[in-house]
Design a protein around this motif. Structure first.
Motif, short mmCIF file in Angstrom:
data_model
loop_
_atom_site.label_atom_id
_atom_site.label_comp_id
_atom_site.label_asym_id
_atom_site.label_seq_id
_atom_site.Cartn_x
_atom_site.Cartn_y
_atom_site.Cartn_z
N ALA A 20 0.83 -1.21 0.00
CA ALA A 20 0.00 0.00 0.00
C ALA A 20 0.86 1.26 0.00
O ALA A 20 0.56 2.22 -0.72
N ILE A 21 1.93 1.25 0.77
CA ILE A 21 2.83 2.41 0.82
C ILE A 21 3.47 2.64 -0.54
O ILE A 21 3.55 3.78 -1.03
N GLN A 22 3.91 1.56 -1.17
CA GLN A 22 4.52 1.69 -2.50
C GLN A 22 3.52 2.23 -3.52
O GLN A 22 3.86 3.07 -4.35
N ALA A 23 2.28 1.76 -3.44
CA ALA A 23 1.25 2.22 -4.37
C ALA A 23 0.92 3.70 -4.12
O ALA A 23 0.78 4.47 -5.08
N LEU A 24 0.82 4.09 -2.86
CA LEU A 24 0.54 5.49 -2.54
C LEU A 24 1.69 6.40 -2.97
O LEU A 24 1.47 7.53 -3.39
N TYR A 45 -5.28 -2.08 -5.39
CA TYR A 45 -6.16 -0.92 -5.22
C TYR A 45 -6.90 -0.98 -3.88
O TYR A 45 -7.08 0.04 -3.20
N GLN A 46 -7.33 -2.18 -3.46
CA GLN A 46 -8.02 -2.32 -2.18
C GLN A 46 -7.11 -1.94 -1.01
O GLN A 46 -7.53 -1.23 -0.09
N GLN A 47 -5.87 -2.43 -1.06
CA GLN A 47 -4.93 -2.12 0.02
C GLN A 47 -4.59 -0.63 0.02
O GLN A 47 -4.44 -0.03 1.08
N THR A 48 -4.49 -0.06 -1.16
CA THR A 48 -4.18 1.37 -1.26
C THR A 48 -5.31 2.19 -0.67
O THR A 48 -5.08 3.17 0.04
N GLN A 49 -6.54 1.79 -0.94
CA GLN A 49 -7.69 2.54 -0.41
C GLN A 49 -7.74 2.44 1.12
O GLN A 49 -8.03 3.41 1.80
N LYS A 50 -7.45 1.25 1.66
CA LYS A 50 -7.42 1.09 3.12
C LYS A 50 -6.37 2.00 3.75
O LYS A 50 -6.62 2.65 4.77
N ALA A 51 -5.20 2.03 3.15
CA ALA A 51 -4.11 2.86 3.68
C ALA A 51 -4.45 4.33 3.57
O ALA A 51 -4.18 5.11 4.49
N SER A 52 -5.06 4.71 2.47
CA SER A 52 -5.44 6.11 2.27
C SER A 52 -6.49 6.53 3.30
O SER A 52 -6.41 7.64 3.86
N ALA A 53 -7.45 5.66 3.56
CA ALA A 53 -8.48 5.96 4.56
C ALA A 53 -7.86 6.09 5.95
O ALA A 53 -8.24 6.97 6.73
N ALA A 54 -6.89 5.24 6.27
CA ALA A 54 -6.22 5.31 7.56
C ALA A 54 -5.44 6.62 7.69
O ALA A 54 -5.43 7.25 8.76
N LEU A 55 -4.79 7.04 6.62
CA LEU A 55 -4.06 8.31 6.65
C LEU A 55 -5.01 9.49 6.81
O LEU A 55 -4.73 10.43 7.56
N ASP A 56 -6.13 9.45 6.09
CA ASP A 56 -7.12 10.52 6.23
C ASP A 56 -7.61 10.61 7.66
O ASP A 56 -7.75 11.71 8.21
N GLU A 57 -7.87 9.46 8.28
CA GLU A 57 -8.35 9.44 9.67
C GLU A 57 -7.28 9.97 10.61
O GLU A 57 -7.56 10.74 11.54
N ALA A 58 -6.05 9.58 10.39
CA ALA A 58 -4.96 9.99 11.28
C ALA A 58 -4.70 11.49 11.21
O ALA A 58 -4.33 12.10 12.22
N PHE A 59 -4.90 12.08 10.06
CA PHE A 59 -4.59 13.50 9.90
C PHE A 59 -5.82 14.40 9.87
O PHE A 59 -5.70 15.60 9.63
N SER A 60 -6.99 13.85 10.16
CA SER A 60 -8.19 14.69 10.19
C SER A 60 -8.19 15.49 11.50
O SER A 60 -7.71 15.02 12.53
N PRO A 61 -8.72 16.70 11.43
CA PRO A 61 -8.75 17.50 12.67
C PRO A 61 -9.65 16.85 13.71
O PRO A 61 -10.68 16.28 13.39
#
Length: 83
Positions: A20-24, A45-61
């Motif tokens: 996922a990190i490599q894809a992102l 793509y599924q793993q990339t979406q999971k990682a992206s969602a986790a990053l969005d959650e981690a950096f959301s205010p």
């Protein structure tokens, strides 16, 4: 090359994270990553979406505890249903 579901199931959690990190990062194409890890592009793509969602959650205010989340219209009919 076994590109079926079995290959994805055998990929350890750490391998999924790396994938996922490599894809992102976008350093390689999804097709190349899928071939290297012997999984489908859909899986990448599924793993990339999971990682992206986790990053969005981690950096959301953070939501303040006193912030109004929603408003509720209270009517007599609603109160009767609650009671």
């Amino acid at each position: 090359m076994d590109r079926g579901v079995g290959a994805a199931v055998r990929l350890p959690e750490s391998g999924r994270k790396v994938l996922a990190i490599q894809a992102l990062a976008g350093c390689e194409t999804v097709s190349d990553l899928a071939a290297q890890h012997e999984v489908s592009r859909k899986f990448v793509y599924q793993q990339t979406q999971k990682a992206s969602a986790a990053l969005d959650e981690a950096f959301s205010p953070a939501v303040r505890d006193d912030e109004v989340l929603f408003e509720l219209a209270v009517t007599k009919t609603w109160l009767r249903q609650v009671i």
